[in-house]
Structures are given as structure tokens and as C-alpha cells.
Design a protein around this motif. Structure first.
Motif, PDB file in Angstrom:
ATOM      1  N   ALA A 194      65.438  70.101 119.796  1.00  0.00           N
ATOM      2  CA  ALA A 194      65.774  71.522 119.714  1.00  0.00           C
ATOM      3  C   ALA A 194      66.747  71.926 120.814  1.00  0.00           C
ATOM      4  CB  ALA A 194      64.509  72.366 119.790  1.00  0.00           C
ATOM      5  N   SER A 195      66.679  71.262 121.951  1.00  0.00           N
ATOM      6  CA  SER A 195      67.575  71.619 123.062  1.00  0.00           C
ATOM      7  C   SER A 195      69.034  71.380 122.696  1.00  0.00           C
ATOM      8  CB  SER A 195      67.213  70.825 124.318  1.00  0.00           C
ATOM      9  OG  SER A 195      67.369  69.430 124.106  1.00  0.00           O
ATOM     10  N   ASP A 196      69.298  70.383 121.848  1.00  0.00           N
ATOM     11  CA  ASP A 196      70.677  70.142 121.395  1.00  0.00           C
ATOM     12  C   ASP A 196      71.196  71.329 120.579  1.00  0.00           C
ATOM     13  OD1 ASP A 196      70.592  67.582 122.526  1.00  0.00           O
ATOM     14  OD2 ASP A 196      69.794  66.704 120.672  1.00  0.00           O
ATOM     15  N   ILE A 203      74.165  85.940 110.215  1.00  0.00           N
ATOM     16  CA  ILE A 203      74.522  84.607 110.694  1.00  0.00           C
ATOM     17  C   ILE A 203      73.527  83.637 110.067  1.00  0.00           C
ATOM     18  CG2 ILE A 203      74.778  83.110 112.733  1.00  0.00           C
ATOM     19  CD1 ILE A 203      75.183  85.700 114.384  1.00  0.00           C
ATOM     20  N   PHE A 204      73.994  82.451 109.716  1.00  0.00           N
ATOM     21  CA  PHE A 204      73.134  81.481 109.032  1.00  0.00           C
ATOM     22  C   PHE A 204      73.108  80.182 109.830  1.00  0.00           C
ATOM     23  CE2 PHE A 204      72.192  78.292 105.745  1.00  0.00           C
ATOM     24  CZ  PHE A 204      71.150  78.898 105.038  1.00  0.00           C
ATOM     25  N   VAL A 205      71.920  79.737 110.216  1.00  0.00           N
ATOM     26  CA  VAL A 205      71.751  78.476 110.937  1.00  0.00           C
ATOM     27  C   VAL A 205      71.023  77.508 110.014  1.00  0.00           C
ATOM     28  CG1 VAL A 205      70.685  77.315 112.904  1.00  0.00           C
ATOM     29  CG2 VAL A 205      71.707  79.591 113.196  1.00  0.00           C
ATOM     30  N   LEU A 206      71.687  76.410 109.672  1.00  0.00           N
ATOM     31  CA  LEU A 206      71.128  75.398 108.779  1.00  0.00           C
ATOM     32  C   LEU A 206      70.759  74.157 109.592  1.00  0.00           C
ATOM     33  CD1 LEU A 206      70.546  74.216 105.942  1.00  0.00           C
ATOM     34  CD2 LEU A 206      72.959  73.550 105.837  1.00  0.00           C
ATOM     35  N   LEU A 257      74.345  76.531 120.194  1.00  0.00           N
ATOM     36  CA  LEU A 257      74.347  77.961 119.876  1.00  0.00           C
ATOM     37  C   LEU A 257      74.683  78.806 121.101  1.00  0.00           C
ATOM     38  CD1 LEU A 257      71.276  78.271 117.462  1.00  0.00           C
ATOM     39  CD2 LEU A 257      73.707  78.351 116.877  1.00  0.00           C
ATOM     40  N   LEU A 258      74.229  78.375 122.266  1.00  0.00           N
ATOM     41  CA  LEU A 258      74.561  79.099 123.497  1.00  0.00           C
ATOM     42  C   LEU A 258      76.063  79.111 123.743  1.00  0.00           C
ATOM     43  CD1 LEU A 258      71.714  77.910 125.910  1.00  0.00           C
ATOM     44  CD2 LEU A 258      72.233  80.287 125.305  1.00  0.00           C
ATOM     45  N   GLN A 259      76.732  78.070 123.269  1.00  0.00           N
ATOM     46  CA  GLN A 259      78.185  78.002 123.408  1.00  0.00           C
ATOM     47  C   GLN A 259      78.892  78.796 122.309  1.00  0.00           C
ATOM     48  OE1 GLN A 259      80.039  76.432 125.816  1.00  0.00           O
ATOM     49  NE2 GLN A 259      78.144  75.936 126.913  1.00  0.00           N
ATOM     50  N   ARG A 273      64.036  80.198 117.278  1.00  0.00           N
ATOM     51  CA  ARG A 273      63.668  81.612 117.163  1.00  0.00           C
ATOM     52  C   ARG A 273      63.655  82.288 118.535  1.00  0.00           C
ATOM     53  NH1 ARG A 273      58.596  84.493 117.188  1.00  0.00           N
ATOM     54  NH2 ARG A 273      58.669  86.334 115.811  1.00  0.00           N
ATOM     55  N   ASP A 274      63.078  81.603 119.507  1.00  0.00           N
ATOM     56  CA  ASP A 274      63.042  82.157 120.871  1.00  0.00           C
ATOM     57  C   ASP A 274      64.450  82.365 121.416  1.00  0.00           C
ATOM     58  OD1 ASP A 274      60.298  82.074 120.746  1.00  0.00           O
ATOM     59  OD2 ASP A 274      60.111  80.172 121.851  1.00  0.00           O
ATOM     60  N   LEU A 275      65.340  81.417 121.143  1.00  0.00           N
ATOM     61  CA  LEU A 275      66.706  81.529 121.639  1.00  0.00           C
ATOM     62  C   LEU A 275      67.423  82.723 120.997  1.00  0.00           C
ATOM     63  CD1 LEU A 275      69.183  80.402 123.163  1.00  0.00           C
ATOM     64  CD2 LEU A 275      69.697  79.049 121.113  1.00  0.00           C
ATOM     65  N   ILE A 276      67.237  82.865 119.697  1.00  0.00           N
ATOM     66  CA  ILE A 276      67.886  83.976 118.989  1.00  0.00           C
ATOM     67  C   ILE A 276      67.469  85.309 119.593  1.00  0.00           C
ATOM     68  CG2 ILE A 276      67.988  85.192 116.766  1.00  0.00           C
ATOM     69  CD1 ILE A 276      67.693  82.394 115.443  1.00  0.00           C
ATOM     70  N   GLN A 277      66.213  85.427 119.940  1.00  0.00           N
ATOM     71  CA  GLN A 277      65.714  86.670 120.518  1.00  0.00           C
ATOM     72  C   GLN A 277      66.293  86.917 121.904  1.00  0.00           C
ATOM     73  OE1 GLN A 277      61.483  85.868 120.014  1.00  0.00           O
ATOM     74  NE2 GLN A 277      61.361  87.374 118.353  1.00  0.00           N
ATOM     75  N   THR A 278      66.590  85.849 122.644  1.00  0.00           N
ATOM     76  CA  THR A 278      67.189  86.047 123.971  1.00  0.00           C
ATOM     77  C   THR A 278      68.600  86.628 123.866  1.00  0.00           C
ATOM     78  OG1 THR A 278      68.124  83.800 124.086  1.00  0.00           O
ATOM     79  CG2 THR A 278      65.886  84.098 124.913  1.00  0.00           C
ATOM     80  N   PHE A 279      69.259  86.414 122.730  1.00  0.00           N
ATOM     81  CA  PHE A 279      70.582  87.013 122.506  1.00  0.00           C
ATOM     82  C   PHE A 279      70.479  88.485 122.107  1.00  0.00           C
ATOM     83  CE2 PHE A 279      72.195  82.587 121.774  1.00  0.00           C
ATOM     84  CZ  PHE A 279      73.242  82.628 122.681  1.00  0.00           C
ATOM     85  N   GLY A 280      69.255  88.940 121.868  1.00  0.00           N
ATOM     86  CA  GLY A 280      69.088  90.304 121.390  1.00  0.00           C
ATOM     87  C   GLY A 280      69.309  90.425 119.899  1.00  0.00           C
ATOM     88  N   LEU A 281      69.314  89.285 119.197  1.00  0.00           N
ATOM     89  CA  LEU A 281      69.488  89.260 117.755  1.00  0.00           C
ATOM     90  C   LEU A 281      68.133  89.177 117.067  1.00  0.00           C
ATOM     91  CD1 LEU A 281      72.455  86.705 117.624  1.00  0.00           C
ATOM     92  CD2 LEU A 281      72.582  89.204 117.750  1.00  0.00           C
ATOM     93  N   GLU A 282      68.126  89.426 115.767  1.00  0.00           N
ATOM     94  CA  GLU A 282      66.874  89.434 114.997  1.00  0.00           C
ATOM     95  C   GLU A 282      66.740  88.128 114.220  1.00  0.00           C
ATOM     96  OE1 GLU A 282      63.292  91.046 114.106  1.00  0.00           O
ATOM     97  OE2 GLU A 282      64.841  92.121 115.251  1.00  0.00           O
ATOM     98  N   PRO A 283      65.754  87.277 114.566  1.00  0.00           N
ATOM     99  CA  PRO A 283      65.580  86.026 113.824  1.00  0.00           C
ATOM    100  C   PRO A 283      64.865  86.271 112.496  1.00  0.00           C
ATOM    101  CG  PRO A 283      63.928  86.179 115.553  1.00  0.00           C
ATOM    102  CD  PRO A 283      64.813  87.394 115.690  1.00  0.00           C
ATOM    103  N   VAL A 284      65.279  85.558 111.462  1.00  0.00           N
ATOM    104  CA  VAL A 284      64.620  85.637 110.161  1.00  0.00           C
ATOM    105  C   VAL A 284      64.184  84.234 109.777  1.00  0.00           C
ATOM    106  CG1 VAL A 284      64.852  86.282 107.732  1.00  0.00           C
ATOM    107  CG2 VAL A 284      66.058  87.596 109.478  1.00  0.00           C
TER     108      VAL A 284
END
Length: 389
Positions: A153-155, A66-69, A160-162, A26-37
């Protein structure tokens, strides 16, 4: 897409065993400026009139871009159909056609081949439920998704960063194609996934576009369905006192309904197939959109037709024949809605199975509308004739 809209990323997993991983993502998603759900946070949209499962699926359907499973060792709560909520969320995302990133715990992937060779063995030390293996097997099919291993989580964050920047580049490429090919895709007619289908043209894109647009336009008419359910109409009340004028109104509405039924039949039996194009040739996205729009416009017209009876005031002698006439719309409304919901589910599933099995499949896009209850209508008409003429 509205100005200022932030693309949303839906994170799907069991919460109990992956709570910290979900928090980090969730924190990473927010750093992209995206909205986490994520369902465990207060920001998760809740629709009070529906249950937990329906809420989750509705958020995937209406909110997720976008969907992260993330799959760990737990399968989670099973629904009556035997699938977990996470599994159902994944299937909803597949139907929607949004980008999906799948992360599976390394230990689960490493033991998956052993489970495939010995599915009846005891793997309780590795997974809470062996359905986890079935789920992983399904999502990791070579034609379904690219699957990433993870231990921490770092993996997931690293992958996702890539990958998110690649998604951004895809959007820029799509924008170029729109300009070069002079493709006109108004956002009010083509939701994001529909636009992507038209640009990328994957196998079966014409059928997928038809299913998606029909469902999109049907969902936009939900308020009309509620109006019909509660008998709500804001049209002016129509008062008709003369018997002949009432019969003229009835005759006119009868002809109008028969016309709407005829248009529906033409659209489904003829126009749909023509919009897909001749065998071996691509369809026309403009014609497909036109057919979908017209089909759901007819659906709306039929609802309005039925609602017109709620604002009509006539002598009570005419109520029986009006009740029969009003019922002429029922079969069409049910059949159109069933048809749209059926193709929305069956077309993506069929194309998915084709990708896996390479089998020839024939899709049936037709449905049959029942003839109105003309006999009862004529009986009531005779009663009116005896009373007034």
C-alpha cells in the motif's frame, strides 16, 4: 459544484485480497481532505431499488471525481457479460472521463509478457483467473492510462502523494484558461467533465461533449419519466363538455405533436452536425450545448404533452380517439432516449478504438421517427363525426 462540496475518490478493486490496501488508501484520501468512496464502508451510498452492480456503477457515474483502480491477483465476481464488477467500474469511469490512476501488482505486470506469448499455459499459481491478464492488458495500453506498479500500500500512497498535487495544478491552469479565453461555462449547463473537454479540446471533443451533455440532461429528467410511468400530473383538471370543443382540443394537440416531431428531426439531422463544425475545423461548444439542451427540452415537452391526457375529462365516446392520439408520442420518446444512450456509449468507445487502431470510422447520428398511426386516428374521427355531427 455546490459550496462546501468535497471531491470524491472512488477506489475500485477486488475487496477480498486487497482489504488492507484499500483501508490504507482510504486513510490517505482523507488526509487530502477528499471524500473516499469504497463499497465495504457504511458511508458508501446505497440505492435500495437497485442491485449491487448497479449501485457500484451508479456511484462511479454520479459520485466519482477521481478514480483509483487497484489490480491484484483476483478478477472477482463475473457478470453475465463476462466482465468483473471492477472492470465495469473502470469502463464507467473511462466513459465519464474523470482522472484515472491505475495500480497493478508488480508480480502480475512482470509475468504479463510471458502470458502474452503463451496465453494457453497454466498461470493458476499467479492469478485466480486469466482474465486478470486481459484486464491489465486493456488498461495498460500505451494510449489508455499511465500504470503504476505496486507491492504494498505504501507504493500506491507514495504515487498518489505525488500525483494529486499535479491534479490540483491542472485545475489552476484550467481556471487561467477560462479567464484568458473568456469561456463561459455555467455549472448548471456544463458538468465538470464537460468543462474539461471544452478547455482541453482532446481529439473528438465535440462528439464527446455532445454525448456527455445529452446523457446528463436526460438523466436530469428521470423524475419526468417516472411521472409518465405512473400517470402523475399536477396540472389542473381540464373538463370539456361540448363535442366541438373536444375536437378542437384534439386538433390542437395533434398539431403540437407534429411540430415537436419536426423539431426533433431538425435537431438530429441538421443542427447536431452543424454544431460540430465543418470538416477540419473545430466545433462551437455553445452550439453543441444548445442542441443538447433543445433536444432534451423537446423530450420533456413530449412527456408533458402525453401527461396532458391524464388531466382531461370528456365524454367516454372520445376515449378511443384520445387513446390513439396519445400514442403518437410513444415512438418519439423511445427513439430519443435510445439515441442519447447509444451515443453516450458508442462515441467514447469509437474514439477509444480510433486511438488504438487509427482506423477511419463514420459515426451515424441520425434516427428515424415513425409516422403516427394516422389511419386509426382517422377511423376514430369518423366514428365521432357520425355520433355528433
Amino acid at each position: 459544484m455546490p459550496v462546501g462540496y468535497k471531491p470524491t475518490v472512488f477506489v475500485s478493486s477486488t475487496c477480498f485480497d486487497l482489504g488492507q490496501v484499500r483501508s490504507d488508501i482510504r486513510d490517505l484520501i482523507q488526509t487530502f481532505g477528499l471524500e473516499p468512496v469504497l463499497s465495504e464502508y457504511d458511508s458508501f451510498p446505497v440505492f435500495p431499488d437497485t442491485d449491487t452492480i448497479s449501485n457500484c456503477l451508479r456511484n462511479v457515474r454520479e459520485k466519482a471525481d477521481i478514480f483509483v483502480l487497484i489490480i491484484g491477483s483476483r478478477y472477482g465476481f463475473q457478470t453475465d457479460g463476462g466482465k468483473s464488477i471492477t472492470n465495469l467500474e473502470y469502463l464507467e469511469a473511462k466513459r465519464k472521463g474523470i482522472p484515472i490512476y491505475v495500480f497493478v501488482n508488480t508480480g502480475i505486470l512482470d509475468i504479463l509478457p510471458i502470458w502474452k506469448n503463451n496465453p494457453d499455459a497454466d498461470f493458476s499459481s499467479h492469478v485466480e483467473n486469466q482474465k486478470v491478464f486481459e484486464f491489465v492488458e486493456n488498461v495498460s495500453h500505451f494510449k489508455s492510462n499511465w500504470v503504476y506498479k505496486f507491492d504494498t500500500a505504501s507504493d500506491i500512497k507514495s504515487a498518489l502523494l505525488q500525483q494529486i498535487p499535479y491534479l490540483f495544478m491542472d485545475s489552476l491552469e484550467a481556471r487561467k484558461k477560462l479567464k484568458v479565453n473568456e469561456v463561459n461555462l455555467p455549472s448548471d449547463l456544463f458538468p465538470p467533465h464537460a468543462t474539461r473537454l471544452v478547455i482541453e479540446k482532446p481529439d473528438g471533443w465535440e462528439h464527446l461533449l455532445f454525448a456527455l451533455l445529452c446523457k446528463t440532461y436526460l438523466d436530469r429528467l428521470e423524475h419526468k419519466k417516472f411521472d409518465l410511468e405512473y400517470g402523475i400530473s399536477f396540472n389542473d383538471v381540464v373538463v370539456i363538455e361540448e363535442p366541438q370543443d373536444v375536437l378542437d382540443w384534439i386538433t390542437s394537440h395533434n398539431k403540437e405533436m407534429l411540430k415537436l416531431i419536426r423539431i426533433t428531426t431538425i435537431l438530429v439531422k441538421d443542427a447536431v452536425l452543424k454544431s460540430f463544425g465543418e470538416p477540419g475545423k473545430q466545433g462551437d461548444y455553445r452550439k453543441i450545448q444548445h442542441v443538447c439542451q433543445r433536444l432534451l427540452e423537446v423530450y420533456e415537452q413530449i412527456i408533458n404533452w402525453k401527461l396532458s391526457f391524464t388531466t382531461l375529462e370528456v365524454n367516454e365516446d372520445f376515449e378511443p380517439i384520445l387513446k390513439v392520439l396519445s400514442g403518437f408520442s410513444d415512438d418519439s420518446l423511445v427513439k430519443i432516449e435510445q439515441f442519447v444512450n447509444r451515443v453516450h456509449i458508442e462515441i467514447p468507445e469509437t474514439l477509444e478504438n480510433l486511438a488504438h487502431n487509427d482506423e477511419h470510422v463514420t459515426l451515424d447520428f441520425t434516427f428515424t421517427l415513425e409516422s403516427p398511426d394516422v389511419e386509426s386516428f382517422n377511423q376514430e374521427l369518423e366514428k365521432i363525426a357520425r355520433l355528433y355531427f
